[in-house]
Structure formats: C-alpha cells, structure tokens
Scaffold this motif. Structure first.
Motif, PDB file in Angstrom:
ATOM      1  N   MET A   1      -0.969 -61.005  26.358  1.00 45.57           N
ATOM      2  CA  MET A   1      -1.753 -59.797  26.716  1.00 45.57           C
ATOM      3  C   MET A   1      -3.051 -59.479  25.792  1.00 45.57           C
TER       4      MET A   1
ATOM      5  N   GLU B   1       8.429 -59.292  33.985  1.00 43.06           N
ATOM      6  CA  GLU B   1       7.910 -58.389  35.193  1.00 43.06           C
ATOM      7  C   GLU B   1       7.748 -57.177  34.154  1.00 43.06           C
ATOM      8  N   GLY B   2       8.265 -56.692  33.442  1.00 45.10           N
ATOM      9  CA  GLY B   2       8.244 -55.581  32.693  1.00 45.10           C
ATOM     10  C   GLY B   2       6.969 -55.536  31.724  1.00 45.10           C
ATOM     11  N   MET B   3       6.781 -56.459  31.295  1.00 45.09           N
ATOM     12  CA  MET B   3       5.752 -56.821  30.284  1.00 45.09           C
ATOM     13  C   MET B   3       4.548 -56.829  30.866  1.00 45.09           C
ATOM     14  N   GLY B   4       4.352 -57.709  32.354  1.00 40.71           N
ATOM     15  CA  GLY B   4       3.270 -57.586  32.875  1.00 40.71           C
ATOM     16  C   GLY B   4       2.857 -56.262  33.347  1.00 40.71           C
ATOM     17  N   LYS B   5       3.904 -55.480  33.834  1.00 40.32           N
ATOM     18  CA  LYS B   5       3.497 -54.131  34.321  1.00 40.32           C
ATOM     19  C   LYS B   5       2.951 -53.124  33.121  1.00 40.32           C
ATOM     20  N   LEU B   6       3.729 -53.602  31.957  1.00 36.50           N
ATOM     21  CA  LEU B   6       3.113 -52.733  30.812  1.00 36.50           C
ATOM     22  C   LEU B   6       1.447 -53.072  30.641  1.00 36.50           C
ATOM     23  N   MET B   7       1.182 -54.410  30.749  1.00 38.54           N
ATOM     24  CA  MET B   7       0.011 -54.813  30.402  1.00 38.54           C
ATOM     25  C   MET B   7      -1.180 -54.311  31.384  1.00 38.54           C
TER      26      MET B   7
ATOM     27  N   MET C   1       4.957 -62.614  25.816  1.00 38.59           N
ATOM     28  CA  MET C   1       3.916 -61.664  26.762  1.00 38.59           C
ATOM     29  C   MET C   1       3.090 -60.626  26.003  1.00 38.59           C
TER      30      MET C   1
ATOM     31  N   MET D   1      -6.911 -60.000  27.011  1.00 42.19           N
ATOM     32  CA  MET D   1      -7.862 -58.818  26.953  1.00 42.19           C
ATOM     33  C   MET D   1      -8.993 -59.460  26.170  1.00 42.19           C
TER      34      MET D   1
ATOM     35  N   ALA E   1      15.833 -55.660  31.774  1.00 41.47           N
ATOM     36  CA  ALA E   1      15.000 -56.187  31.062  1.00 41.47           C
ATOM     37  C   ALA E   1      13.486 -55.707  31.401  1.00 41.47           C
ATOM     38  N   ASN E   2      13.250 -55.137  32.640  1.00 43.14           N
ATOM     39  CA  ASN E   2      12.201 -54.682  32.996  1.00 43.14           C
ATOM     40  C   ASN E   2      11.723 -53.163  32.546  1.00 43.14           C
ATOM     41  N   GLN E   3      12.830 -52.617  32.068  1.00 42.62           N
ATOM     42  CA  GLN E   3      12.879 -50.918  31.795  1.00 42.62           C
ATOM     43  C   GLN E   3      12.644 -51.056  30.185  1.00 42.62           C
ATOM     44  N   VAL E   4      12.729 -52.043  29.578  1.00 46.53           N
ATOM     45  CA  VAL E   4      12.469 -52.358  28.181  1.00 46.53           C
ATOM     46  C   VAL E   4      11.285 -51.729  27.765  1.00 46.53           C
ATOM     47  N   PRO E   5       9.895 -52.163  28.256  1.00 46.52           N
ATOM     48  CA  PRO E   5       8.716 -51.603  27.654  1.00 46.52           C
ATOM     49  C   PRO E   5       8.598 -50.058  28.012  1.00 46.52           C
ATOM     50  N   PHE E   6       9.215 -49.535  28.819  1.00 44.02           N
ATOM     51  CA  PHE E   6       9.094 -47.885  29.310  1.00 44.02           C
ATOM     52  C   PHE E   6      10.159 -46.858  28.876  1.00 44.02           C
TER      53      PHE E   6
ATOM     54  N   PHE F   1       1.653 -52.844  19.345  1.00 44.81           N
ATOM     55  CA  PHE F   1       2.185 -54.014  19.583  1.00 44.81           C
ATOM     56  C   PHE F   1       2.195 -55.010  18.542  1.00 44.81           C
TER      57      PHE F   1
END
Lengths: 344, 344
Positions: free
Chosen positions: A242, B236-242, A238, A246, A210-215, A273
């Motif tokens: 964000m 984690e992934g979305m936090g990193k993306l943020m 999330m 911001m 799941a942590n790879q999903v945004p990348f 987004f």
C-alpha cells in the motif's frame, strides 16, 4: 522499576538498541541494565555521543543470531546477552526484559528460564496488528500447533492485556476462522468455538474471517501460531504494498506537487500502519514481562518496546493472568476428579 | 464451444448474471445455455431490454442459497439450477459450467456429478489473487485439511493452469509457510516441502512467507484450504482498506482537485487489485471445466468468468492434468507394489 535490555540482538544492534535505550531514559523514569558486549557498546556510545553514565552494563561475549536454533539459548550460547538477560530477570535483578533477538530462542529461553505462570499450558507471542484501532493477534508464530484449551487461555490472556494496555473495558475476542458459522474450520476451531462460547469473563464475538480484520471486527484475535504468522505477515506485506503504491502514484513532478496537498493525510495513514508505534510483542503467559521487539527495530521502535515493557510491568497484567490461570488449574483439577468420583 | 451457465446463484442473480451472459455473447463466439427460472429470466430480459433469442434456456424451479449445506445439491435441491447445470455438463450437453453459487455445494456437486480426473485425490479451488502479476492460490477454501500428496497434485495442476492461461513457460511454485527453511511449518509443510523438492516437471522455488506474496514471489502458491482462505481473505480485506484509505485522503475539496492529477494512476492501481478482472476460480482436477465466479459478481465479473471458462476449455488444461494424474496413479501403484516385492 528496572528494565533489562538485550542490546545485541536484531538487525541494527547494538547501535539502534543503545540509541533506543538513551531515548527511553530521557522520557521514562526507570533504571536500565544493558546486557551485551561492553567494549562494543562503549565504542558506539563514544562515536555517537551517547551518555551511558546512568546505565549499568553487564558484559557478555556471545550473541544469538537469527540462524541459531532455539535451544542454543540454553546450550551452545548460554552465555549470550539473551540468556544472561533472561537469567537476571528470573533472579529478580530486573522487572522486565526487552530483546530484538531471535524469536524462537527468546520464546524457548523465557519458557525454560523465566518460566510460565502456573496453570498456563502455553505462553503466546502476542503481536499488535498496526491498524486503527489496533488489534492483538495471538499466537503470532511461537506455537505452530495448539489445542483448543490453549486458544481459550490465549483469549483470557489477550483480554487482560488489551483491558489494561489499551483501556478497553470488555475487549471483543474473535476466533480466526474461514467462515462465520460455529461449525466452520478444522476440529481445532470447532472445539475452540464451543469453549470460547461457554467461557465466562470474556467477551467472545464469534468467528472472524480474515477480510474483517482491518475493519475493527474485534480487539483480540486468537489462532494457532502457524495461521497467526500467515495473517500477521500478509497484513505486513499488504501494508508495505500500500505504501509502495501510494509512493508510485506521486512519482511524477506534477503528482509530487499535489502530494504536498495530501501529505498530512498520508502521514496520518503511515502512522496508523506503522508497526514501530506499538512497540513489540509481549510473551503473554510468562511469569515476568518479556517483550520481543521486531528484529529490524530502529531506535524509535526499540524505545517504544521499552515503554511497553514499563507499562506492562506497572499494569499488573501478569497478576491478572496468574489469577485466571489459578482458576483454570482449579477447574481442570475438578474436571479430573469428577469422572473419578462418578466411577466410585 | 457450449457454455452452461447457472444464472440463479450469487448476490446479484439473475439480473447481473444474465447481463453478463449477454455481454459475453457480444464478445465471444460460443453457444450459451442458461439454467434457471425461465419466467424470471425472461422478465428481467424484457425490463432491461436484453435479447435472449440466441440462448437456450433450461427451466429450473429451485435455487441453492449461500446457507444451504453442500449436500443439498444432491439431495433436497437436486432439481436446482446448479444441480441441473452440473448434470448437463457431466452428460456432455456443454463443454464448461459457470456458477456464482454456494462454493461448498458447487465443489461437492462437481465432485459427485462431474467427477474428478482419475488419479487426482482432491480437486482444488484455485483463485487468482488480484495482484500485479497475478498469483494462483490453491486451495482457496474447498479442502479444509489436505495431505502432502494433495499439495503435490495442487502444484502440478496449478502449474498446468498458469502455463496455458497466463503463458508462463515454467511457473514458479511456492509452498505457503511461516519461514523460508525446509524444516519450517507443521508436519504437513515439512512433508510437502520434501515432496515438492523431489518432484520433476515443476519449478519449485521453496517456502514462501505471506509478506512476500504481494511482491511477485511465485506464480503458483500451494496450501491447505483453511490457510488459503485466511490468506485470500486477508489480501481482499487489506486491498479494500487500501482503496478506502486512498479515497479518504482525497475527501477534502483541495485534495479532490489534486486527485484529478493522479486519477489515471489510481485507476491503474484499482485495475491491478480488481478481483473481477480475473474472472472466477477454476475447480482444478475436475474432469470438465467448472468455474466458480465470486458470489458478489456483477455483469462484468461474470462476463470475465465466462471468458475464463472458454479459454480454460480451449486450452486443453484438463487433458494436461489427466496426463500427469495418470503418471501419479502409475507411480503410486509402483510404490505400493515395491514394498510387497521387498517382503517376498
């Protein structure tokens, strides 16, 4: 090209849905059939100076609410805008159907009235995760439990969709899992990994965490509807956090001034987004295009869902899926026959 | 208070782990026992001017890597730093154990060597989601499949942890699900909802959807390890993306200048989402404190994991859990006896 539109479902219906149809009609050449409460639609049009003269309006009395149980579409509320619209689609009175209504009812109604493509075990609610580049997640919540065969079909259907709709030559298919290795996950993921690895005609890139999903890890991500719903909503939550964070950073006066400097960039991020940019979620595997627009759709989101329905219809994805579904059915028949032969 | 530290596991071991122990020793009064390759530890200390004179070092030859299978902790690598550390904890040579090593091996090793509290069916890997306020998620990935009874025990253990460690009088317990209503989810969630509703001594607030997670929906969130892992990693992934997105906004020169204005606020946000602030994940349900620090821990993260181990030990949470576990066992025994009586 004739679009049937359920203008009654959703949080902002019928005002935003009718506005959305008007905006779509101004941009896209198609006939539009509005299904819903005629007096209410006409009153809204008058109050908001909307021209409905080019649309056919089919009057219905009842509306399926978010609280109604899925089968209400067939039973207690079989005269609702959603039920009538689905029947019209099934009878060939239109080429695609768009609704912001109750997801469970729409999925059940489409399955029972419009029907699945022959050979498809389960249709899937396929949502585009609002990211750059976008990623198709299926199932997003319609099928709480699935088999590994369903996941294989989701992979094939999702590939067909991303190929035509996003012009990706060989969409990368990932299996949502809790680790990269092939033995990871529950029995469902272990079996699905094997199936997907052996399947020809798709570009399987393995397990995706799941942590790879945004990348940009893949173009199509398959999973059961329970897990898919958790991932979709986590991403939504999330993303919202964000944007909120911001905004809070620019809350002071000095900060506001500096925000002007970066406003353009912030707007670009916001667009990446923005779920409304991608329209709605197609119900892949149905014999005709059915699009579920977000329950909270505004006019712009609804217009985009209509654009998506038009492209979906014109793309011929349903035929592509029907072709591979026939192949699925043939393979299954063969697999059934072979052990029988071996016994003889 | 004696802390046993596996300094060999993890991506940055033993340099960052040894540095972390030194930083912890400077702040927290305790004895520290370092388990690992003695010559390597001493060389690192010399190169980095670290004073190890106050620590006991227990020499071990092998290290469990991320690729090793969980049972290696008992078999092929039973002489590893992790295995030796766990054995020392079990034998009472220390009060708590901290490791950045392989999660599966640590969980298996702790279960077989340190052992669970009597009455607990499954220990849980309980991770704090880096949010404001923090939220304890269990299970985070140790138990891929669980029963509704496990989820009830997770709720009780998580409540005990958040009560003592975060000073929350009646921690709100949520069940991760794909909808708010009690009939939502798979059979596991439906059964668990019923159990949690009927359970006294916890503050069950119902089903929690993943989009509510970042917005202070509950203090303890229970789920199976597969789904928990998806949620944890998605966050984690979305936090990193943020963070990446925020950085990209300030990439230009003019933007950089304006970034100075908001730098303080950005730093505060960064701290909220910094997983290293919360130390590691406790293995709740083990008879002694075992803390899993993140595999990529730097010295600061490892120091925080040690602080957490000290607080965990001093809090007496293990005794609180043992008390409710005894109650669980008694109720189960009663439930088994009652139908037998009814038959007579």
């Amino acid at each position: 090209m004739r679009i049937i539109v359920d203008v009654m479902g959703g949080d902002n219906a019928p005002l935003e849905t009718v506005k959305g149809v008007c905006a779509a009609a101004a941009e896209y050449t198609a006939s539009y059939i509005l299904v819903g409460n005629k007096p209410e639609i006409e009153q809204i049009a008058e109050e908001n100076n909307l021209d409905l003269s080019r649309f056919e309006i089919v009057h219905t009395e009842t509306v399926i609410n978010m609280e109604d149980e899925p089968l209400s579409v067939m039973r207690a509320k079989s005269d609702s805008s959603m039920s009538v619209g689905l029947k019209m689609l099934a009878e060939g009175k239109g080429d695609a159907f768009v609704s912001t209504g109750n997801t469970g009812a729409l999925f059940t109604g489409a399955t029972l009235i419009v029907r699945k493509i022959k050979g498809i075990s389960r249709a899937a609610l396929a949502g585009v995760l609002p990211m750059n580049p976008p990623l198709l997640l299926l199932d997003c919540g319609a099928n709480i439990s699935v088999t590994d065969e369903c996941l294989e079909q989701f992979a094939v259907m999702g590939s067909a969709y991303m190929k035509k709709m996003y012009d990706i030559e060989a969409p990368r298919v990932g299996l949502l899992n809790n680790g990269a290795e092939s033995h990871k996950g529950t029995q469902l993921q272990i079996d699905a990994y094997k199936r997907l690895s052996e399947r020809d005609g798709i570009n399987f890139v393995g397990n995706i965490e799941a942590n790879q999903v945004p990348f940009n890890a893949c173009d199509v991500l398959v999973t059961d509807g329970f897990t898919g719903n958790i991932l979709l909503k986590s991403t939504e939550g999330m993303g919202k956090l964000m944007m909120k964070t911001m905004k809070s950073i620019y809350s002071g006066t000095v900060a506001k001034m500096s925000a002007l400097v970066v406003k353009k960039k912030l707007d670009a991020v916001k667009k990446d987004f923005d779920a409304t940019e991608h329209g709605g979620a197609p119900l892949l595997g149905m014999s005709k295009p059915v699009i579920k627009a977000h329950g909270s759709s505004n006019a712009k989101a609804f217009k985009n869902a209509i654009r998506q329905a038009i492209n979906y219809h014109n793309s011929g994805i349903v035929y592509d899926i029907a072709e591979v579904a026939a192949d699925f059915a043939a393979r299954k028949k063969l697999a059934k026959e072979q052990p029988a032969k071996a016994e003889n």
